[in-house]
Design a protein around this motif. Structure first.
Motif, PDB file in Angstrom:
ATOM      1  N   VAL A   1       0.854  -1.187   0.000  1.00 21.41           N
ATOM      2  CA  VAL A   1       0.000   0.000   0.000  1.00 21.41           C
ATOM      3  C   VAL A   1       0.887   1.234   0.000  1.00 21.41           C
ATOM      4  CG1 VAL A   1      -1.822   1.239   1.201  1.00 21.41           C
ATOM      5  CG2 VAL A   1      -1.768  -1.263   1.262  1.00 21.41           C
ATOM      6  N   GLY A   2       0.855   2.019  -1.069  1.00 17.18           N
ATOM      7  CA  GLY A   2       1.627   3.248  -1.145  1.00 17.18           C
ATOM      8  C   GLY A   2       2.783   3.139  -2.112  1.00 17.18           C
ATOM      9  N   ALA A   3       2.862   4.094  -3.068  1.00 17.07           N
ATOM     10  CA  ALA A   3       3.931   4.115  -4.066  1.00 17.07           C
ATOM     11  C   ALA A   3       4.947   5.186  -3.756  1.00 17.07           C
ATOM     12  CB  ALA A   3       3.344   4.325  -5.461  1.00 17.07           C
ATOM     13  N   GLY A   4       5.223   5.386  -2.463  1.00 20.23           N
ATOM     14  CA  GLY A   4       6.314   6.264  -2.086  1.00 20.23           C
ATOM     15  C   GLY A   4       7.647   5.565  -2.300  1.00 20.23           C
ATOM     16  N   PRO A   5       8.765   6.244  -2.029  1.00 18.92           N
ATOM     17  CA  PRO A   5      10.074   5.607  -2.238  1.00 18.92           C
ATOM     18  C   PRO A   5      10.231   4.303  -1.460  1.00 18.92           C
ATOM     19  CG  PRO A   5      10.339   7.968  -1.947  1.00 18.92           C
ATOM     20  CD  PRO A   5       8.908   7.671  -1.659  1.00 18.92           C
ATOM     21  N   CYS A   6       9.768   4.257  -0.220  1.00 14.86           N
ATOM     22  CA  CYS A   6       9.937   3.044   0.589  1.00 14.86           C
ATOM     23  C   CYS A   6       9.004   1.928   0.128  1.00 14.86           C
ATOM     24  CB  CYS A   6       9.700   3.358   2.064  1.00 14.86           C
ATOM     25  SG  CYS A   6      10.902   4.521   2.760  1.00 14.86           S
ATOM     26  N   GLY A   7       7.784   2.269  -0.249  1.00 16.93           N
ATOM     27  CA  GLY A   7       6.870   1.252  -0.746  1.00 16.93           C
ATOM     28  C   GLY A   7       7.361   0.635  -2.049  1.00 16.93           C
ATOM     29  N   LEU A   8       7.848   1.467  -2.977  1.00 16.94           N
ATOM     30  CA  LEU A   8       8.363   0.948  -4.237  1.00 16.94           C
ATOM     31  C   LEU A   8       9.628   0.131  -4.025  1.00 16.94           C
ATOM     32  CD1 LEU A   8       7.775   4.093  -6.477  1.00 16.94           C
ATOM     33  CD2 LEU A   8       6.690   1.858  -6.774  1.00 16.94           C
ATOM     34  N   ARG A   9      10.489   0.592  -3.086  1.00 11.76           N
ATOM     35  CA  ARG A   9      11.725  -0.158  -2.847  1.00 11.76           C
ATOM     36  C   ARG A   9      11.418  -1.530  -2.251  1.00 11.76           C
ATOM     37  NH1 ARG A   9      15.128  -2.556  -3.716  1.00 11.76           N
ATOM     38  NH2 ARG A   9      17.384  -2.399  -3.390  1.00 11.76           N
ATOM     39  N   THR A  10      10.411  -1.619  -1.387  1.00 13.63           N
ATOM     40  CA  THR A  10      10.005  -2.906  -0.834  1.00 13.63           C
ATOM     41  C   THR A  10       9.418  -3.802  -1.919  1.00 13.63           C
ATOM     42  OG1 THR A  10       9.481  -1.769   1.249  1.00 13.63           O
ATOM     43  CG2 THR A  10       8.672  -4.008   0.988  1.00 13.63           C
ATOM     44  N   ALA A  11       8.623  -3.219  -2.811  1.00 10.37           N
ATOM     45  CA  ALA A  11       8.030  -4.002  -3.897  1.00 10.37           C
ATOM     46  C   ALA A  11       9.106  -4.586  -4.801  1.00 10.37           C
ATOM     47  CB  ALA A  11       7.071  -3.124  -4.696  1.00 10.37           C
ATOM     48  N   VAL A  12      10.176  -3.827  -5.064  1.00  8.35           N
ATOM     49  CA  VAL A  12      11.269  -4.327  -5.903  1.00  8.35           C
ATOM     50  C   VAL A  12      11.930  -5.535  -5.248  1.00  8.35           C
ATOM     51  CG1 VAL A  12      13.569  -3.751  -6.763  1.00  8.35           C
ATOM     52  CG2 VAL A  12      11.689  -2.134  -7.074  1.00  8.35           C
ATOM     53  N   GLU A  13      12.191  -5.473  -3.949  1.00  6.33           N
ATOM     54  CA  GLU A  13      12.837  -6.596  -3.267  1.00  6.33           C
ATOM     55  C   GLU A  13      11.939  -7.832  -3.235  1.00  6.33           C
ATOM     56  OE1 GLU A  13      15.946  -6.900  -2.251  1.00  6.33           O
ATOM     57  OE2 GLU A  13      16.295  -4.927  -3.129  1.00  6.33           O
ATOM     58  N   LEU A  14      10.660  -7.616  -2.998  1.00  2.00           N
ATOM     59  CA  LEU A  14       9.736  -8.756  -2.991  1.00  2.00           C
ATOM     60  C   LEU A  14       9.650  -9.401  -4.371  1.00  2.00           C
ATOM     61  CD1 LEU A  14       6.842  -7.314  -0.787  1.00  2.00           C
ATOM     62  CD2 LEU A  14       8.635  -8.918  -0.108  1.00  2.00           C
ATOM     63  N   ALA A  15       9.703  -8.578  -5.422  1.00  7.58           N
ATOM     64  CA  ALA A  15       9.672  -9.129  -6.781  1.00  7.58           C
ATOM     65  C   ALA A  15      10.934  -9.934  -7.062  1.00  7.58           C
ATOM     66  CB  ALA A  15       9.516  -7.994  -7.791  1.00  7.58           C
ATOM     67  N   LEU A  16      12.099  -9.465  -6.592  1.00  7.26           N
ATOM     68  CA  LEU A  16      13.330 -10.219  -6.790  1.00  7.26           C
ATOM     69  C   LEU A  16      13.306 -11.547  -6.036  1.00  7.26           C
ATOM     70  CD1 LEU A  16      15.961  -7.327  -6.583  1.00  7.26           C
ATOM     71  CD2 LEU A  16      15.335  -8.658  -8.613  1.00  7.26           C
ATOM     72  N   LEU A  17      12.544 -11.612  -4.938  1.00  6.45           N
ATOM     73  CA  LEU A  17      12.394 -12.867  -4.208  1.00  6.45           C
ATOM     74  C   LEU A  17      11.457 -13.845  -4.903  1.00  6.45           C
ATOM     75  CD1 LEU A  17      12.145 -11.500  -0.549  1.00  6.45           C
ATOM     76  CD2 LEU A  17      13.972 -12.944  -1.460  1.00  6.45           C
ATOM     77  N   GLY A  18      10.773 -13.384  -5.948  1.00 11.86           N
ATOM     78  CA  GLY A  18       9.885 -14.259  -6.704  1.00 11.86           C
ATOM     79  C   GLY A  18       8.439 -14.193  -6.300  1.00 11.86           C
ATOM     80  N   ALA A  19       8.061 -13.309  -5.380  1.00  8.61           N
ATOM     81  CA  ALA A  19       6.674 -13.212  -4.927  1.00  8.61           C
ATOM     82  C   ALA A  19       5.822 -12.480  -5.951  1.00  8.61           C
ATOM     83  CB  ALA A  19       6.617 -12.498  -3.579  1.00  8.61           C
ATOM     84  N   ARG A  20       4.543 -12.720  -5.886  1.00  9.76           N
ATOM     85  CA  ARG A  20       3.607 -11.919  -6.679  1.00  9.76           C
ATOM     86  C   ARG A  20       3.304 -10.652  -5.884  1.00  9.76           C
ATOM     87  NH1 ARG A  20      -2.759 -13.017  -8.337  1.00  9.76           N
ATOM     88  NH2 ARG A  20      -2.988 -11.074  -9.540  1.00  9.76           N
ATOM     89  N   VAL A  21       3.543  -9.502  -6.478  1.00 10.50           N
ATOM     90  CA  VAL A  21       3.435  -8.227  -5.781  1.00 10.50           C
ATOM     91  C   VAL A  21       2.406  -7.356  -6.489  1.00 10.50           C
ATOM     92  CG1 VAL A  21       4.677  -6.228  -4.891  1.00 10.50           C
ATOM     93  CG2 VAL A  21       5.875  -8.411  -5.147  1.00 10.50           C
ATOM     94  N   VAL A  22       1.417  -6.916  -5.726  1.00 12.99           N
ATOM     95  CA  VAL A  22       0.408  -5.975  -6.206  1.00 12.99           C
ATOM     96  C   VAL A  22       0.532  -4.703  -5.376  1.00 12.99           C
ATOM     97  CG1 VAL A  22      -2.049  -5.521  -6.492  1.00 12.99           C
ATOM     98  CG2 VAL A  22      -1.143  -7.801  -6.941  1.00 12.99           C
ATOM     99  N   LEU A  23       0.649  -3.566  -6.045  1.00 11.00           N
ATOM    100  CA  LEU A  23       0.817  -2.281  -5.360  1.00 11.00           C
ATOM    101  C   LEU A  23      -0.361  -1.378  -5.700  1.00 11.00           C
ATOM    102  CD1 LEU A  23       4.065  -0.277  -4.916  1.00 11.00           C
ATOM    103  CD2 LEU A  23       2.061   0.908  -5.756  1.00 11.00           C
ATOM    104  N   VAL A  24      -0.960  -0.747  -4.664  1.00  8.92           N
ATOM    105  CA  VAL A  24      -2.064   0.189  -4.867  1.00  8.92           C
ATOM    106  C   VAL A  24      -1.634   1.567  -4.371  1.00  8.92           C
ATOM    107  CG1 VAL A  24      -3.856  -1.559  -4.743  1.00  8.92           C
ATOM    108  CG2 VAL A  24      -3.093  -0.464  -2.641  1.00  8.92           C
TER     109      VAL A  24
END
Length: 888
Positions: free
Chosen positions: A90-113
């Motif tokens: 939840v949230g496309a701020g710098p920290c939210g996007l940076r967390t989404a990038v790491e989760l994607a590199l781990l292979g998880a399915r990531v949905v951001l709103v």
């Protein structure tokens, strides 16, 4: 690039995607690229591999090489570490996007709103070295060519969001814009997972999305239900941010940036600013990025005088509310300060526009910060578990002058992704929570200096970033309240808030409301005492006396407080709490009476709670041998005072070195007898409007004193940096110092000067007898019946004694800068010789006077002292004076 685009349209679309500078352009160009290649956005890491296979020209290959190097870390397990994990960010701020990038590199399915539809924040962020290295590893220079060029160590929030958004899209993160997260939807029955409440009506695919990890990065104003947030507030400090349009002209590029100018380091700059514009600032910073970004700390009186604030309010929200700020005056204030700081070289300063199309200038109180009490929780219902985590401002709101926001935000993002990896690996929920809270304790202490030096080795693994890491500092038993099974934990917390009969956890106060409730219980039943807040309820001192009487009734006769003054009553309570309860004051009685420092009062009352948290609510004395924290604190504090008094009694002085012990004991009441309050008239009473101000000033330097940097000694408050030994400048601590009665300076026990004078003639203290007298004493001891009667011989007239003067380091530096070499014509009369041989000659010649004969000059060879005495004038002089009588 043009040739590549002409041969393959996808290459041109990819270049457009890389160079896009608006959020809508990034999304549209990426959508066009996927359509051109026949791909569907948001396909996890499989999308990244397909893009890499289709786009194989030189510019794309250099980007793939950087991302492949990052993805090759063993912690990601080749993108399979979290292959079965569904995440919602939840949230496309710098920290939210940076967390989404790491989760994607781990292979998880990531949905951001994200509820916004564009990036419009121009404020500039300070970057630590590891954040610069991390962003470069993600291809930041490909997306933003001016990233950290030269000596620049900052980036605007908008540019940081844009480059992280592009990386997230390439790694297969699904992003939905204009969607607001409002809460969790628990599973209605077994076999159904957790979903999100979203507004407005989301598409069916998003509305039915079930996830087992929720990452909240929506800012400090939104914290999911179940998390407790604590506000930390200091003295009022008004920050002003302003963004001006950057035309990128030659003249603008030549204007130097200001990394940070503070008043204490450059007073002339701020004095000239005040004389020229009437603006009074504490500091100012200027960064150049997409805009000309200025941030400054303004004094309240300056804002009132220049009409920026309409009225002065004690409440910060009212003071800085929209209705109390004059926008035109604020614009003039910011423009004048920016123009003066850059010497007018930026030309006509035009404000950039914010998301609402208004001038991007704002005033705020940056000393009000929020911090979550826990970083993660686990909820379970009908067999379905969901892991809830906080990152960014939602977790810890940064203190902007330190420049820690994005750096610690990225560290929290790494820690959150590491927790998801542990969660996906099958680690028990309590173990996962305990490890996350152990990492959370380190977050507020991190700085570039106390992290691993090799920033190139940083990964998700906390051991690669934090030295001396202890992942078991918090045990699973301590985080049981963070594991909610079926909503029972939330219901229990609600019951705790309404059930006032349950005592609080010993030694810990969760919120101000809990501390206030505890104080109300302890002071209930005392006449004239009604505690409703942390200001006026304590102004008369009776509530504080009631607390002391509650736990030690023998120390105070509460009936004698009738008719006593507020200051006298408060001073008595503070004195008894310090001397008998071992609670050192962190706030002066004057400030307590004025009620102007509720934060200091809360800190002071917290010490009472820490010492008596286990004490029963029933009135009556508490036995001296009671178990628990209170007895331990009281025993140790009294033992420390007893040892100090015994040590002082041997020296004939008290701990402050002011009065003899017997005299002070005669004025101290017995601890077993009730203390009667006697009105005390201060020698120099403060006016009513200055009482509160005096409590906020250091007694040594006279500067403003904040609660976190104050220390109390002898009823006065000092800065910790000011309260040091006058001789060795080592920091002093309570019960480990003495104050000299002569010069009034504080000394440590090792360097406390003795009250003796040093004679110039003999070079030793007066209480130290010369060797000649010691020999006479030995002779008297050998023949006590026939003591010899030594002749009385008058020696030379004694010169006045000198006192030893100890200089501090600043005094020594000032003394060394003086000129001790005057001109020749200004030279004074020659000084008398002070060598050992000359003084010995004078002593021997003086010993012959009065013998009835003329004074004869002794040969020079006879008076020459041995070589081993040449460098010890005092010892040599004693030796020769002792032998003079024998020669005669």
């Amino acid at each position: 690039m043009a040739a590549a685009a002409s041969q393959n349209p996808a290459h041109g679309l990819f270049e457009t995607f890389l160079q896009a500078q608006l959020c809508k352009d990034v999304l549209s160009s990426f959508q066009d690229l996927c359509m051109c290649l026949g791909l569907e956005p948001g396909g996890r890491l499989s999308l990244y591999h397909k893009l890499k296979a289709e786009l194989n020209y030189w510019n794309a290959k250099s980007l793939w090489a950087k991302l492949d190097k990052r993805a090759s870390h063993s912690v990601y397990e080749q993108g399979k570490a979290c292959a079965n994990t569904q995440c919602l960010v939840v949230g496309a701020g710098p920290c939210g996007l940076r967390t989404a990038v790491e989760l994607a590199l781990l292979g998880a399915r990531v949905v951001l709103v994200e509820k916004r539809t564009k990036f419009s924040r121009h404020n500039v962020l300070h970057l630590w070295p590891f954040t610069i290295h991390d962003l470069r590893g993600l291809g930041a220079k490909k997306f933003y060519g001016r990233f950290c060029t030269g000596t620049l160590d900052h980036i605007s929030i908008r540019q940081l969001q844009l480059l992280l958004l592009k990386v997230a899209l390439l790694l297969g993160v699904e992003i939905h814009w204009g969607v607001t997260f409002t809460g969790l939807l628990p599973p209605s029955h077994k076999g159904v997972g957790w979903r999100a409440q979203l507004q407005p009506s989301p598409p069916d695919q998003l509305a039915q999305y079930e996830f087992d990890v929720l990452i909240s990065a929506a800012g400090s104003k939104f914290v999911p239900e179940g998390f407790s947030v604590r506000e930390m507030r200091g003295k009022l400090a008004i920050g002003i941010t302003a963004n001006f349009v950057n035309g990128r002209t030659v003249a603008e590029t030549q204007v130097p940036e200001i990394s940070g100018v503070a008043r204490i380091y450059n007073q002339s700059f701020f004095q000239n600013l005040f004389k020229a514009t009437g603006i009074d600032l504490e500091n100012i910073v200027y960064y150049k990025d997409d805009t000309h970004y200025f941030v400054m700390t303004a004094k309240k009186q300056s804002l009132l005088r220049l009409g920026v604030l309409r009225q002065d309010f004690a409440n910060t929200e009212q003071l800085l509310g929209r209705d109390n700020i004059v926008p035109e005056a604020l614009h003039r204030f910011a423009r004048a300060a920016a123009d003066f700081a850059t010497h007018g070289k930026l030309g006509n300063l035009e404000f950039a526009c914010d998301a609402r199309g208004r001038p991007d200038v704002a005033a705020f109180d940056f000393t009000s910060m929020t911090r979550a009490e826990s970083a993660a929780r686990v909820q379970e219902k009908h067999g379905a578990r969901v892991l809830l985590e906080l990152v960014g401002d939602c977790l810890v709101e940064p203190f902007w002058p330190l420049g820690t926001g994005v750096a610690r935000g990225f560290l929290a993002a790494f820690d959150a992704a590491w927790m998801v990896k542990q969660w996906a690996g099958g680690t028990q929920p309590l173990d996962v929570l305990a490890e996350r809270e152990s990492l959370y304790q380190l977050l507020s202490q991190t700085s570039p200096e106390n992290m691993h030096r090799n920033i190139a080795q940083y990964t998700l693994d906390p051991a690669s970033r934090y030295p001396n890491l202890n992942l078991r500092s918090v045990t699973p038993q301590q985080v049981r309240d963070l594991y909610d099974m079926g909503g029972k934990e939330l219901e229990r917390k609600k019951n705790d808030k309404t059930d006032s009969s349950k005592p609080l956890a010993p030694g810990l106060v969760g919120t101000q409301e809990e501390l206030l409730l505890w104080c109300q219980k302890q002071t209930a039943g005392y006449p004239g005492v009604q505690v409703t807040d942390f200001s006026s309820s304590w102004a008369d001192g009776r509530a504080l006396c009631a607390l002391v009487h509650r736990f030690r009734p023998s120390l105070l006769d509460f009936s004698t407080l009738q008719g006593a003054g507020a200051l006298d009553t408060t001073a008595l309570a503070v004195k008894l709490a310090e001397q008998e309860l071992g609670i050192a004051p962190v706030i002066s009685p004057q400030v307590l009476v004025s009620g102007t420092d509720p934060l200091g009062l809360i800190a002071y009352l917290t010490h009472f709670y820490s010492a008596f948290g286990r004490t029963p609510n029933s009135p009556g004395p508490v036995g001296p041998l009671s178990t628990g924290t209170a007895s331990a604190v009281l025993f140790l504090s009294k033992l420390q005072r007893t040892l100090q008094r015994n040590r002082s009694q041997e020296n004939g002085e008290d701990s402050g070195g002011k009065k003899p012990r017997l005299e002070s004991e005669s004025k101290m009441p017995s601890p077993t007898e009730p203390t009667l309050l006697k009105p005390v008239t201060p020698q120099n009473p403060l006016p009513t409007d200055q009482e509160a101000e005096a409590g906020d000033l250091c007694s040594l330097c006279g500067e403003r004193l904040y609660i976190l940097e104050r220390i109390c000694a002898d009823g006065r408050f000092f800065h910790r940096r000011c309260f040091h030994c006058h001789s060795c400048e080592a920091p002093l601590w309570p019960e480990g110092y003495r104050q000299h009665p002569g010069d009034g300076h504080f000394y440590c026990l090792l360097h406390f000067p003795q009250s003796v004078s040093i004679s110039v003639c003999d070079g030793a203290p007066k209480d130290q007898e010369p060797p000649g007298k010691n020999e006479e004493k030995e002779a008297e001891a050998a023949s006590p019946r026939t003591p010899p009667a030594p002749p009385k011989v008058e020696g030379p007239p004694k010169l006045p004694s000198r006192k030893l003067i100890r200089l501090s380091s600043p005094e020594r530096r000032s003394l060394s800068s003086l000129n001790f070499n005057p001109d020749a014509e200004m030279e004074g009369p020659p000084k008398p010789p002070r060598s050992c041989s000359v003084l010995a000659r004078q002593a021997l010649e003086g010993s012959f006077t009065g013998w009835g004969g003329p004074v004869q000059r002794l040969p020079q060879t006879l008076l020459s002292p041995p070589r081993y005495l040449a460098n010890h004038s005092g010892a040599g002089l004693k030796f020769l004076k002792g032998k003079a009588l024998g020669w005669c």
